[in-house]
Design a protein around this motif. Structure first.
Motif, PDB file in Angstrom:
ATOM      1  N   ALA A  49       0.843  -1.190   0.000  1.00  0.00           N
ATOM      2  CA  ALA A  49       0.000   0.000   0.000  1.00  0.00           C
ATOM      3  C   ALA A  49       0.876   1.236   0.000  1.00  0.00           C
ATOM      4  O   ALA A  49       1.988   1.224   0.527  1.00  0.00           O
ATOM      5  CB  ALA A  49      -0.937   0.016   1.215  1.00  0.00           C
ATOM      6  N   SER A  50       0.354   2.317  -0.584  1.00  0.00           N
ATOM      7  CA  SER A  50       1.066   3.582  -0.670  1.00  0.00           C
ATOM      8  C   SER A  50       0.128   4.727  -0.360  1.00  0.00           C
ATOM      9  O   SER A  50      -1.077   4.655  -0.634  1.00  0.00           O
ATOM     10  CB  SER A  50       1.644   3.797  -2.069  1.00  0.00           C
ATOM     11  OG  SER A  50       2.552   2.781  -2.425  1.00  0.00           O
ATOM     12  N   THR A  57      -4.007   7.391  -2.211  1.00  0.00           N
ATOM     13  CA  THR A  57      -3.673   6.023  -1.824  1.00  0.00           C
ATOM     14  C   THR A  57      -3.713   5.075  -3.006  1.00  0.00           C
ATOM     15  O   THR A  57      -4.384   5.320  -4.016  1.00  0.00           O
ATOM     16  CB  THR A  57      -4.628   5.513  -0.738  1.00  0.00           C
ATOM     17  OG1 THR A  57      -5.969   5.519  -1.238  1.00  0.00           O
ATOM     18  CG2 THR A  57      -4.542   6.382   0.501  1.00  0.00           C
ATOM     19  N   ASN A  58      -2.990   3.977  -2.865  1.00  0.00           N
ATOM     20  CA  ASN A  58      -3.002   2.904  -3.841  1.00  0.00           C
ATOM     21  C   ASN A  58      -2.695   1.603  -3.109  1.00  0.00           C
ATOM     22  O   ASN A  58      -2.001   1.604  -2.096  1.00  0.00           O
ATOM     23  CB  ASN A  58      -1.990   3.148  -4.953  1.00  0.00           C
ATOM     24  CG  ASN A  58      -2.281   2.340  -6.198  1.00  0.00           C
ATOM     25  OD1 ASN A  58      -3.371   1.797  -6.371  1.00  0.00           O
ATOM     26  ND2 ASN A  58      -1.293   2.252  -7.086  1.00  0.00           N
ATOM     27  N   TYR A  59      -3.214   0.485  -3.641  1.00  0.00           N
ATOM     28  CA  TYR A  59      -3.090  -0.802  -2.986  1.00  0.00           C
ATOM     29  C   TYR A  59      -2.748  -1.892  -3.977  1.00  0.00           C
ATOM     30  O   TYR A  59      -3.171  -1.853  -5.135  1.00  0.00           O
ATOM     31  CB  TYR A  59      -4.403  -1.182  -2.294  1.00  0.00           C
ATOM     32  CG  TYR A  59      -4.834  -0.219  -1.225  1.00  0.00           C
ATOM     33  CD1 TYR A  59      -4.404  -0.383   0.083  1.00  0.00           C
ATOM     34  CD2 TYR A  59      -5.663   0.851  -1.516  1.00  0.00           C
ATOM     35  CE1 TYR A  59      -4.791   0.506   1.075  1.00  0.00           C
ATOM     36  CE2 TYR A  59      -6.054   1.741  -0.538  1.00  0.00           C
ATOM     37  CZ  TYR A  59      -5.609   1.560   0.761  1.00  0.00           C
ATOM     38  OH  TYR A  59      -5.995   2.440   1.744  1.00  0.00           O
ATOM     39  N   ALA A  60      -2.005  -2.873  -3.512  1.00  0.00           N
ATOM     40  CA  ALA A  60      -1.850  -4.094  -4.265  1.00  0.00           C
ATOM     41  C   ALA A  60      -3.192  -4.806  -4.355  1.00  0.00           C
ATOM     42  O   ALA A  60      -4.048  -4.669  -3.469  1.00  0.00           O
ATOM     43  CB  ALA A  60      -0.821  -5.005  -3.595  1.00  0.00           C
ATOM     44  N   ASP A  61      -3.380  -5.572  -5.431  1.00  0.00           N
ATOM     45  CA  ASP A  61      -4.635  -6.302  -5.587  1.00  0.00           C
ATOM     46  C   ASP A  61      -4.906  -7.213  -4.387  1.00  0.00           C
ATOM     47  O   ASP A  61      -6.056  -7.380  -3.976  1.00  0.00           O
ATOM     48  CB  ASP A  61      -4.617  -7.119  -6.873  1.00  0.00           C
ATOM     49  CG  ASP A  61      -4.765  -6.271  -8.116  1.00  0.00           C
ATOM     50  OD1 ASP A  61      -4.447  -6.763  -9.213  1.00  0.00           O
ATOM     51  OD2 ASP A  61      -5.208  -5.111  -7.999  1.00  0.00           O
ATOM     52  N   SER A  62      -3.865  -7.788  -3.825  1.00  0.00           N
ATOM     53  CA  SER A  62      -4.029  -8.693  -2.698  1.00  0.00           C
ATOM     54  C   SER A  62      -4.512  -7.985  -1.441  1.00  0.00           C
ATOM     55  O   SER A  62      -5.063  -8.628  -0.545  1.00  0.00           O
ATOM     56  CB  SER A  62      -2.710  -9.413  -2.409  1.00  0.00           C
ATOM     57  OG  SER A  62      -1.685  -8.486  -2.093  1.00  0.00           O
ATOM     58  N   LYS A  64      -6.370  -4.901  -1.589  1.00  0.00           N
ATOM     59  CA  LYS A  64      -7.518  -4.058  -1.884  1.00  0.00           C
ATOM     60  C   LYS A  64      -8.778  -4.610  -1.228  1.00  0.00           C
ATOM     61  O   LYS A  64      -9.096  -5.792  -1.341  1.00  0.00           O
ATOM     62  CB  LYS A  64      -7.687  -3.941  -3.396  1.00  0.00           C
ATOM     63  CG  LYS A  64      -8.545  -2.785  -3.853  1.00  0.00           C
ATOM     64  CD  LYS A  64      -8.396  -2.578  -5.365  1.00  0.00           C
ATOM     65  CE  LYS A  64      -6.965  -2.248  -5.749  1.00  0.00           C
ATOM     66  NZ  LYS A  64      -6.798  -2.025  -7.211  1.00  0.00           N
ATOM     67  N   GLY A  65      -9.497  -3.736  -0.543  1.00  0.00           N
ATOM     68  CA  GLY A  65     -10.719  -4.127   0.134  1.00  0.00           C
ATOM     69  C   GLY A  65     -10.530  -4.647   1.535  1.00  0.00           C
ATOM     70  O   GLY A  65     -11.506  -4.762   2.282  1.00  0.00           O
ATOM     71  N   ARG A  66      -9.307  -4.975   1.915  1.00  0.00           N
ATOM     72  CA  ARG A  66      -9.019  -5.496   3.244  1.00  0.00           C
ATOM     73  C   ARG A  66      -8.107  -4.585   4.055  1.00  0.00           C
ATOM     74  O   ARG A  66      -8.240  -4.521   5.271  1.00  0.00           O
ATOM     75  CB  ARG A  66      -8.378  -6.885   3.162  1.00  0.00           C
ATOM     76  CG  ARG A  66      -9.232  -7.929   2.483  1.00  0.00           C
ATOM     77  CD  ARG A  66      -8.598  -9.312   2.605  1.00  0.00           C
ATOM     78  NE  ARG A  66      -7.277  -9.354   1.962  1.00  0.00           N
ATOM     79  CZ  ARG A  66      -6.159  -9.763   2.567  1.00  0.00           C
ATOM     80  NH1 ARG A  66      -6.196 -10.165   3.835  1.00  0.00           N
ATOM     81  NH2 ARG A  66      -5.011  -9.787   1.906  1.00  0.00           N
ATOM     82  N   PHE A  67      -7.180  -3.907   3.385  1.00  0.00           N
ATOM     83  CA  PHE A  67      -6.195  -3.069   4.052  1.00  0.00           C
ATOM     84  C   PHE A  67      -6.498  -1.601   3.778  1.00  0.00           C
ATOM     85  O   PHE A  67      -6.998  -1.242   2.704  1.00  0.00           O
ATOM     86  CB  PHE A  67      -4.780  -3.368   3.549  1.00  0.00           C
ATOM     87  CG  PHE A  67      -4.244  -4.725   3.902  1.00  0.00           C
ATOM     88  CD1 PHE A  67      -5.014  -5.677   4.554  1.00  0.00           C
ATOM     89  CD2 PHE A  67      -2.939  -5.055   3.578  1.00  0.00           C
ATOM     90  CE1 PHE A  67      -4.512  -6.928   4.873  1.00  0.00           C
ATOM     91  CE2 PHE A  67      -2.419  -6.299   3.891  1.00  0.00           C
ATOM     92  CZ  PHE A  67      -3.206  -7.235   4.536  1.00  0.00           C
ATOM     93  N   THR A  68      -6.161  -0.746   4.735  1.00  0.00           N
ATOM     94  CA  THR A  68      -6.308   0.688   4.586  1.00  0.00           C
ATOM     95  C   THR A  68      -5.049   1.374   5.083  1.00  0.00           C
ATOM     96  O   THR A  68      -4.635   1.168   6.229  1.00  0.00           O
ATOM     97  CB  THR A  68      -7.522   1.221   5.365  1.00  0.00           C
ATOM     98  OG1 THR A  68      -8.711   0.553   4.931  1.00  0.00           O
ATOM     99  CG2 THR A  68      -7.678   2.721   5.131  1.00  0.00           C
ATOM    100  N   ILE A  69      -4.440   2.183   4.228  1.00  0.00           N
ATOM    101  CA  ILE A  69      -3.288   2.976   4.623  1.00  0.00           C
ATOM    102  C   ILE A  69      -3.759   4.396   4.916  1.00  0.00           C
ATOM    103  O   ILE A  69      -4.630   4.928   4.227  1.00  0.00           O
ATOM    104  CB  ILE A  69      -2.184   2.951   3.544  1.00  0.00           C
ATOM    105  CG1 ILE A  69      -0.900   3.606   4.058  1.00  0.00           C
ATOM    106  CG2 ILE A  69      -2.655   3.596   2.251  1.00  0.00           C
ATOM    107  CD1 ILE A  69       0.295   3.406   3.128  1.00  0.00           C
ATOM    108  N   ASN A  83      -7.441  -5.919   7.896  1.00  0.00           N
ATOM    109  CA  ASN A  83      -8.610  -6.678   8.299  1.00  0.00           C
ATOM    110  C   ASN A  83      -8.710  -7.957   7.475  1.00  0.00           C
ATOM    111  O   ASN A  83      -8.101  -8.085   6.423  1.00  0.00           O
ATOM    112  CB  ASN A  83      -9.882  -5.851   8.116  1.00  0.00           C
ATOM    113  CG  ASN A  83      -9.893  -4.590   8.938  1.00  0.00           C
ATOM    114  OD1 ASN A  83      -9.360  -4.554  10.047  1.00  0.00           O
ATOM    115  ND2 ASN A  83     -10.518  -3.539   8.417  1.00  0.00           N
ATOM    116  N   SER A  84      -9.521  -8.888   7.962  1.00  0.00           N
ATOM    117  CA  SER A  84      -9.754 -10.155   7.270  1.00  0.00           C
ATOM    118  C   SER A  84      -8.451 -10.819   6.872  1.00  0.00           C
ATOM    119  O   SER A  84      -8.270 -11.262   5.733  1.00  0.00           O
ATOM    120  CB  SER A  84     -10.646  -9.927   6.040  1.00  0.00           C
ATOM    121  OG  SER A  84     -11.885  -9.343   6.410  1.00  0.00           O
TER     122      SER A  84
END
Length: 119
Positions: A49-50, A57-62, A64-69, A83-84
């Protein structure tokens, strides 16, 4: 001197949550893009994540939807809410600071913190 100090890692069961923190000192924090990387045994270090100095913000596909930076410039701290969690999230997680363009060659790494997801 520059320091990136991570905290919040540990052992968690699948489906659980952790929040990682990275407190920075010795840098002008609001001029840096912040990133979380992770590295599992036998794997390359991968970007999770960035968040830019402006809060984009930007996230790896793995992730996305679970992590928040997120970042708190008043505290010179970046967070990763996870999460999850899944066993495949098990890795050493690294905080990474990179100056915003055009000075992105200025960069720093934290020492890493272990996250283990296991029943």
């Amino acid at each position: 001197q520059v320091q990136l100090v991570e905290s919040g890692g540990g052992l968690v069961q699948p489906g659980g949550s952790l929040r990682l923190s990275c407190a920075a000192s010795g840098i002008t924090f609001n001029r840096y893009d912040m990133h979380w990387y992770r590295q599992a045994p036998g794997n390359q270090r991968e970007l999770v994540a960035s968040i830019t100095s402006r809060g984009l913000t930007n996230y790896a596909d793995s992730a996305k939807g679970r992590f928040t930076i997120s970042r708190d410039d008043a505290r010179n701290t970046v967070y990763l809410q996870m999460n999850s969690l899944k066993p495949e999230d098990t890795a050493v997680y690294y905080c990474h600071a990179r100056h915003s363009p055009p000075f992105q060659g200025v960069l720093y790494w934290g020492p890493g913190t272990q996250v283990t997801v296991s029943a």
